[in-house]
Design a protein around this motif. Structure first.
Motif, mmCIF file in Angstrom:
data_model
loop_
_atom_site.group_PDB
_atom_site.id
_atom_site.type_symbol
_atom_site.label_atom_id
_atom_site.label_comp_id
_atom_site.label_asym_id
_atom_site.label_seq_id
_atom_site.Cartn_x
_atom_site.Cartn_y
_atom_site.Cartn_z
ATOM 1 N N ALA A 38 1.009 -1.396 -0.044
ATOM 2 C CA ALA A 38 -0.313 -0.057 -0.173
ATOM 3 C C ALA A 38 0.827 1.254 0.096
ATOM 4 O O ALA A 38 0.299 2.351 0.086
ATOM 5 N N MET A 39 2.200 1.053 -0.009
ATOM 6 C CA MET A 39 3.036 2.412 0.024
ATOM 7 C C MET A 39 3.250 2.970 -1.419
ATOM 8 O O MET A 39 4.187 2.705 -2.116
ATOM 9 N N GLU A 40 2.319 3.912 -1.784
ATOM 10 C CA GLU A 40 2.312 4.070 -2.926
ATOM 11 C C GLU A 40 3.318 5.223 -3.284
ATOM 12 O O GLU A 40 3.805 5.212 -4.426
ATOM 13 N N GLU A 41 4.190 5.834 -2.250
ATOM 14 C CA GLU A 41 5.237 6.665 -2.449
ATOM 15 C C GLU A 41 6.539 5.611 -2.788
ATOM 16 O O GLU A 41 7.463 6.291 -3.230
ATOM 17 N N VAL A 42 6.500 4.545 -2.679
ATOM 18 C CA VAL A 42 7.569 3.684 -2.991
ATOM 19 C C VAL A 42 7.396 2.957 -4.114
ATOM 20 O O VAL A 42 6.254 2.552 -4.681
ATOM 21 N N PRO A 43 8.483 2.851 -5.168
ATOM 22 C CA PRO A 43 8.285 2.336 -6.536
ATOM 23 C C PRO A 43 7.691 1.076 -6.669
ATOM 24 O O PRO A 43 8.014 -0.097 -5.440
ATOM 25 N N VAL A 44 6.871 0.644 -7.428
ATOM 26 C CA VAL A 44 6.258 -0.567 -7.461
ATOM 27 C C VAL A 44 7.401 -1.851 -7.645
ATOM 28 O O VAL A 44 7.219 -2.625 -6.903
ATOM 29 N N GLU A 45 8.692 -1.398 -8.367
ATOM 30 C CA GLU A 45 9.727 -2.536 -8.208
ATOM 31 C C GLU A 45 10.169 -2.973 -6.941
ATOM 32 O O GLU A 45 10.562 -4.026 -6.721
ATOM 33 N N SER A 46 10.595 -1.796 -5.899
ATOM 34 C CA SER A 46 10.903 -2.110 -4.635
ATOM 35 C C SER A 46 9.886 -2.704 -3.714
ATOM 36 O O SER A 46 10.122 -3.742 -3.129
ATOM 37 N N ARG A 47 8.631 -2.591 -4.152
ATOM 38 C CA ARG A 47 7.508 -3.285 -3.256
ATOM 39 C C ARG A 47 7.127 -4.783 -3.759
ATOM 40 O O ARG A 47 7.053 -5.595 -2.742
ATOM 41 N N ALA A 48 7.602 -4.943 -5.126
ATOM 42 C CA ALA A 48 7.394 -6.337 -5.594
ATOM 43 C C ALA A 48 8.737 -7.149 -5.040
ATOM 44 O O ALA A 48 8.682 -8.258 -4.621
ATOM 45 N N ALA A 49 9.655 -6.512 -5.083
ATOM 46 C CA ALA A 49 11.028 -7.151 -4.439
ATOM 47 C C ALA A 49 10.974 -7.396 -3.028
ATOM 48 O O ALA A 49 11.054 -8.593 -2.495
ATOM 49 N N THR A 50 10.273 -6.618 -2.378
ATOM 50 C CA THR A 50 10.076 -6.864 -0.752
ATOM 51 C C THR A 50 9.117 -8.051 -0.531
ATOM 52 O O THR A 50 9.125 -8.784 0.266
ATOM 53 N N LEU A 51 7.977 -8.141 -1.560
ATOM 54 C CA LEU A 51 7.182 -9.176 -1.312
ATOM 55 C C LEU A 51 7.855 -10.646 -1.573
ATOM 56 O O LEU A 51 7.829 -11.697 -0.811
ATOM 57 N N VAL A 52 8.655 -10.315 -2.644
ATOM 58 C CA VAL A 52 9.428 -11.823 -3.036
ATOM 59 C C VAL A 52 10.265 -12.056 -1.851
ATOM 60 O O VAL A 52 10.518 -13.238 -1.327
ATOM 61 N N GLY A 53 10.868 -10.919 -1.090
ATOM 62 C CA GLY A 53 11.863 -11.593 -0.193
ATOM 63 C C GLY A 53 11.085 -12.063 1.062
ATOM 64 O O GLY A 53 11.595 -12.797 1.719
ATOM 65 N N LEU A 54 9.983 -11.524 1.447
ATOM 66 C CA LEU A 54 9.073 -11.957 2.434
ATOM 67 C C LEU A 54 8.811 -13.500 2.362
ATOM 68 O O LEU A 54 8.991 -14.336 3.130
ATOM 69 N N VAL A 55 8.227 -13.975 1.123
ATOM 70 C CA VAL A 55 8.135 -15.219 0.659
ATOM 71 C C VAL A 55 9.468 -16.163 0.803
ATOM 72 O O VAL A 55 9.321 -17.444 1.162
ATOM 73 N N ALA A 56 10.478 -15.432 0.411
ATOM 74 C CA ALA A 56 11.651 -16.371 0.343
ATOM 75 C C ALA A 56 12.006 -16.638 1.899
ATOM 76 O O ALA A 56 12.494 -17.499 2.088
ATOM 77 N N GLY A 57 11.745 -15.398 2.765
ATOM 78 C CA GLY A 57 12.286 -15.715 4.122
ATOM 79 C C GLY A 57 11.307 -16.487 4.689
ATOM 80 O O GLY A 57 11.868 -17.314 5.772
ATOM 81 N N VAL A 58 10.079 -16.579 4.528
ATOM 82 C CA VAL A 58 9.204 -17.536 5.037
ATOM 83 C C VAL A 58 9.695 -19.290 4.788
ATOM 84 O O VAL A 58 9.606 -19.957 5.785
ATOM 85 N N ASN A 59 10.148 -19.440 3.513
ATOM 86 C CA ASN A 59 10.549 -20.726 3.221
ATOM 87 C C ASN A 59 12.004 -21.087 3.780
ATOM 88 O O ASN A 59 11.820 -22.122 4.350
ATOM 89 N N LEU A 60 12.811 -20.126 4.101
ATOM 90 C CA LEU A 60 13.875 -20.392 4.891
ATOM 91 C C LEU A 60 13.709 -20.854 6.334
ATOM 92 O O LEU A 60 14.171 -21.439 7.098
#
Length: 447
Positions: free
Chosen positions: A347-369
């Motif tokens: 929901a952080m519209e001030e943050v670039p879409v690419e950065s938000r997508a990268a953070t979501l990928v990082g969250l799922v990666a962290g959950v798997n580890l």
């Protein structure tokens, strides 16, 4: 729009975690079938079945409670026998009765032809492969996602483009003592503000040297305290030259990971250096493949640290949930907490879409580890408990061979069912506590 983005972020992570759980169970299913163990069920979730379909000898389906999954294999427990090989009679003890009931339920699954397809008759190394298949699948998913994150999106790095220009300079010690962040009349003006710099300006030269790296520029600024130097920046495509005098002031000392260093009393460590009062923008810079495994290793080490101190961390979460104490952002959180963080990031519209997508990928990666490390705990019903049981059986049989004793036979995992139930109850209780804490006292990652 913000609410919609929040929901999208939550759904992305929920789907990612559900897929991770499903693939975890595939990690058990595939080697079990390769080793010809009869698998009766492959289920994602627990509780009532909401959908299922039978393919061959296996029922595949979804359960109502999306809190895990399981693969049901025949012959998980060996038949109970005495030293003489006769069937041991049932006991009237409560725990023993639970064990007998579980063993009887497992026996009722057997069909003609299953004699050599039961799990407990497999060689120890095959049983270990089956039980490690799930955690290793999570490790593989986490590593692949980290590769996507690091090589595809990249790491956030400071650029020489300014994100903010401060109007004044407030010493670090004064900020720590009073919490002051706004300018007071007696605070000196920030050199960058006086020199006319604005957010969006890109610094290209400082003190006659070309600027290409933010860290290098920061070092030059720190060393130039009290000395007037030239500075060149680009604004709207035009080069602008000015002069600036970095001010000698107290600033926090950064550790290797970029966080502020603290002393033994927990106070920030400061030093007097040159300061002009600017912040840099961040951009994602793709990294080479050699950075992936070190990043995975660092993440695994952090997760292992949390798991090793899990009882203490859970107690701290409970104390925070029922008091005014803050949550530790490095502590354990539930799926609810992960989903909330994902929604806030999305929901952080001030943050670039690419950065938000990268953070979501990082969250799922962290959950798997985290799933990989957590499932290696050598306690039933976790995968590590089954591995520990197989290793113990191998040790017993090995010792018997060395000393010429009779083969003690397969280790009866059913005897550990009381401990299994106790661990399961503790895990469920921990899950409920974490969910409650994530609702009433969520982790604040964004200040």
């Amino acid at each position: 729009m913000t609410v919609l983005l929040f929901i999208v972020g939550v759904l992305v992570v929920v789907v990612g975690i559900a897929a991770s759980i499903a693939l975890h169970e595939v990690g058990h299913l595939v080697p079990a079938k390769l080793f010809r163990v009869r698998v009766t069920q492959y289920m994602v979730g627990f509780g009532p079945t909401i959908w299922s379909r039978r393919r061959g000898e296996t029922e595949y389906g979804l359960k109502a409670i999306p809190a895990g999954g399981y693969v049901s294999m025949v012959g998980m427990f060996p038949p109970a026998t005495t030293e003489a090989g006769a069937v041991r009679q049932s006991s009237t003890g409560v725990f023993q009765q639970l064990t007998n009931d579980a063993r009887q339920a497992a026996a009722e699954q057997l069909q003609p032809g299953d004699e050599d397809r039961v799990f407990y008759k497999l060689p120890i190394w095959k049983r270990i492969i089956i039980m490690l298949g799930g955690p290793l699948m999570n490790l593989l998913i986490g590593t692949v996602l980290f590769a996507v994150l690091i090589m595809g999106f990249g790491n956030a790095q400071a650029t020489t483009t300014l994100s903010e220009v401060y109007r004044c300079v407030v010493p670090a010690s004064q900020q720590a003592a009073t919490g002051q962040t706004d300018c007071a009349p007696e605070d000196p003006a920030a050199p960058a503000f006086e020199a006319g710099l604005q957010p969006g300006d890109r610094v290209v030269a400082f003190d006659g040297r070309e600027v290409t790296d933010w860290d290098e520029l920061s070092g030059w600024i720190r060393d130039a305290a009290g000395r007037e130097v030239g500075i060149t920046y680009v604004r709207d495509g035009e080069s602008v030259e000015s002069v600036i005098t970095p001010l000698l002031t107290e600033r926090p000392v950064a550790a290797e990971d970029g966080t502020a260093m603290v002393d033994d009393d927990g106070d920030a460590v400061t030093q007097e250096v040159g300061f002009i009062g600017v912040g840099s923008t961040q951009e994602l810079v793709p990294q080479p493949a050699t950075e992936v495994l070190p990043a995975v290793g660092d993440s695994l080490a952090r997760v292992a640290g949390v798991v090793l101190n899990l009882p203490q961390r859970v107690v701290e979460v409970g104390q925070a949930a029922f008091s005014d104490a803050p949550r530790d952002p490095e502590g354990p959180i539930s799926v609810v907490g992960v989903g909330r963080i994902a929604g806030e990031i999305s929901a952080m519209e001030e943050v670039p879409v690419e950065s938000r997508a990268a953070t979501l990928v990082g969250l799922v990666a962290g959950v798997n580890l985290a799933l990989f490390v957590f499932n290696l705990i050598p306690l039933l019903p976790l995968d590590g408990g089954h591995v520990a049981g197989a290793l113990w059986e191998g040790l017993r049989r090995g010792v018997a061979r060395v000393f010429g004793r009779p083969d003690p036979g397969p280790f009866d995992m059913a005897r550990l069912l009381p401990l299994t139930y106790a661990v399961a109850i503790l895990l469920m209780g921990m899950g409920v506590l974490l969910i409650y804490a994530d609702i009433v006292k969520p982790v604040d990652l964004f200040g």
